[in-house]
Motif scaffolding. Sequence first.
Motif, PDB file in Angstrom:
ATOM      1  N   SER A  68      30.420  55.388  22.632  1.00 33.00           N
ATOM      2  CA  SER A  68      30.530  55.215  21.195  1.00 33.00           C
ATOM      3  C   SER A  68      29.588  55.883  20.187  1.00 33.00           C
ATOM      4  CB  SER A  68      30.273  53.745  21.041  1.00 33.00           C
ATOM      5  OG  SER A  68      30.524  53.273  19.708  1.00 33.00           O
ATOM      6  N   TYR A  69      28.544  55.150  19.711  1.00 32.70           N
ATOM      7  CA  TYR A  69      27.619  55.835  18.902  1.00 32.70           C
ATOM      8  C   TYR A  69      26.674  56.560  19.701  1.00 32.70           C
ATOM      9  CZ  TYR A  69      22.799  55.737  16.456  1.00 32.70           C
ATOM     10  OH  TYR A  69      21.529  56.101  16.123  1.00 32.70           O
ATOM     11  N   GLY A  70      26.760  56.442  21.077  1.00 36.20           N
ATOM     12  CA  GLY A  70      25.649  57.215  21.955  1.00 36.20           C
ATOM     13  C   GLY A  70      26.253  58.725  22.170  1.00 36.20           C
ATOM     14  N   GLY A  71      27.599  58.854  21.827  1.00 39.76           N
ATOM     15  CA  GLY A  71      28.250  60.068  21.570  1.00 39.76           C
ATOM     16  C   GLY A  71      27.329  61.030  20.740  1.00 39.76           C
ATOM     17  N   ALA A  72      27.273  60.420  19.371  1.00 41.56           N
ATOM     18  CA  ALA A  72      26.357  61.146  18.192  1.00 41.56           C
ATOM     19  C   ALA A  72      25.230  61.438  18.794  1.00 41.56           C
ATOM     20  CB  ALA A  72      26.341  60.078  17.134  1.00 41.56           C
ATOM     21  N   LEU A 100      28.549  59.866  10.796  1.00 38.67           N
ATOM     22  CA  LEU A 100      29.571  59.017  11.622  1.00 38.67           C
ATOM     23  C   LEU A 100      30.560  58.510  10.302  1.00 38.67           C
ATOM     24  CD1 LEU A 100      27.258  56.502  13.704  1.00 38.67           C
ATOM     25  CD2 LEU A 100      28.578  58.506  14.541  1.00 38.67           C
ATOM     26  N   GLY A 101      30.019  58.259   9.140  1.00 33.84           N
ATOM     27  CA  GLY A 101      30.877  57.797   8.047  1.00 33.84           C
ATOM     28  C   GLY A 101      31.913  58.785   7.597  1.00 33.84           C
ATOM     29  N   PRO A 108      42.359  56.549   9.338  1.00 35.89           N
ATOM     30  CA  PRO A 108      42.621  55.067   9.157  1.00 35.89           C
ATOM     31  C   PRO A 108      41.353  54.140   9.591  1.00 35.89           C
ATOM     32  CG  PRO A 108      44.576  55.860   9.587  1.00 35.89           C
ATOM     33  CD  PRO A 108      43.656  57.198   9.999  1.00 35.89           C
ATOM     34  N   LEU A 109      40.672  53.217   8.936  1.00 32.63           N
ATOM     35  CA  LEU A 109      39.608  52.478   9.562  1.00 32.63           C
ATOM     36  C   LEU A 109      40.220  51.860  10.500  1.00 32.63           C
ATOM     37  CD1 LEU A 109      37.663  51.599   6.002  1.00 32.63           C
ATOM     38  CD2 LEU A 109      37.317  53.412   7.830  1.00 32.63           C
ATOM     39  N   PHE A 167      24.887  55.186  10.027  1.00 32.77           N
ATOM     40  CA  PHE A 167      26.172  55.611   9.590  1.00 32.77           C
ATOM     41  C   PHE A 167      26.285  56.868   8.726  1.00 32.77           C
ATOM     42  CE2 PHE A 167      27.294  51.192  10.831  1.00 32.77           C
ATOM     43  CZ  PHE A 167      28.127  51.669  11.713  1.00 32.77           C
ATOM     44  N   GLU A 168      25.260  56.764   7.866  1.00 29.42           N
ATOM     45  CA  GLU A 168      25.098  57.819   6.961  1.00 29.42           C
ATOM     46  C   GLU A 168      24.285  59.113   7.448  1.00 29.42           C
ATOM     47  OE1 GLU A 168      27.064  57.588   4.621  1.00 29.42           O
ATOM     48  OE2 GLU A 168      27.462  55.553   5.213  1.00 29.42           O
ATOM     49  N   GLU A 169      23.304  59.094   8.385  1.00 32.97           N
ATOM     50  CA  GLU A 169      22.472  60.002   8.681  1.00 32.97           C
ATOM     51  C   GLU A 169      23.464  61.119   9.228  1.00 32.97           C
ATOM     52  OE1 GLU A 169      18.912  59.863  10.859  1.00 32.97           O
ATOM     53  OE2 GLU A 169      19.050  57.721  10.988  1.00 32.97           O
TER      54      GLU A 169
END
Length: 238
Positions: A68-72, A100-101, A108-109, A167-169
């Motif tokens: 998930s976020y860990g992929g980033a 991410l955003g 689609p969300l 989400f914005e970084e």
Amino acid sequence: MSTTPTVVLVHGAFADAASWSGVIEELQTHGIPVIAPPNPLRGLASDAAYVASVAAQIDGPVVLVGHSYGGALITVAGTAENVVGLVYVAAYALEEGESLGELQGRFPLSPLVSNLKQWTYPVPGGEPAVEVTIAEDAFPSVFAADVPAEVTKVLAAAQRPLAAAAFEETASAAAWRTKPSWALVAGADNAINPEVERFGAQRAGATTVEIEGASHAVAVSQPKAVAELIRDAVRAAG
């Protein structure tokens, strides 16, 4: 120095390192060294720096695995010199300069977006910051639809929140440009649109497998399949 790469498992938002338990057991059974450090979940740059510092302190090669976020995070932290491979598990594979955003906004969300609950946490010397979790009643369908209900209730109660600012970084690097990568797409993911996972994997040139019907919590529901992909990466990178 170990010749077999050490696997570093990086969990994502709304989870903790225990979510890797089944995968850890599988890897240990095959003699693969593995650690699953806590992800601070406070922001892309600071979390990636932490993961990079963990990798840099390991003797020998490292395969970073991000859910998930860990992929980033592994996308940025993977530039560490001893990282020899990246594995994305139902994860975001960002491009340098992308958030991410921005990546999510191309598709689609997912149901996750409308089921986030906001909290605040104190920041020294500043105004309280916002963090988010998944609403408990929505957690089973959004995060872990293929996990037994009694397990899902525990996972929902034990969620770790993600700082909303994450989400914005934007990513300061894209390690997949210079490191080999692998990806697992969860075909029934309701937290990240599977199209986001497919797009990131294809852009990264990752060796990709897709599990039809798998939820976002694929590491919990199908640890053998996740571990098998990681073992492929370890063999190839080692």
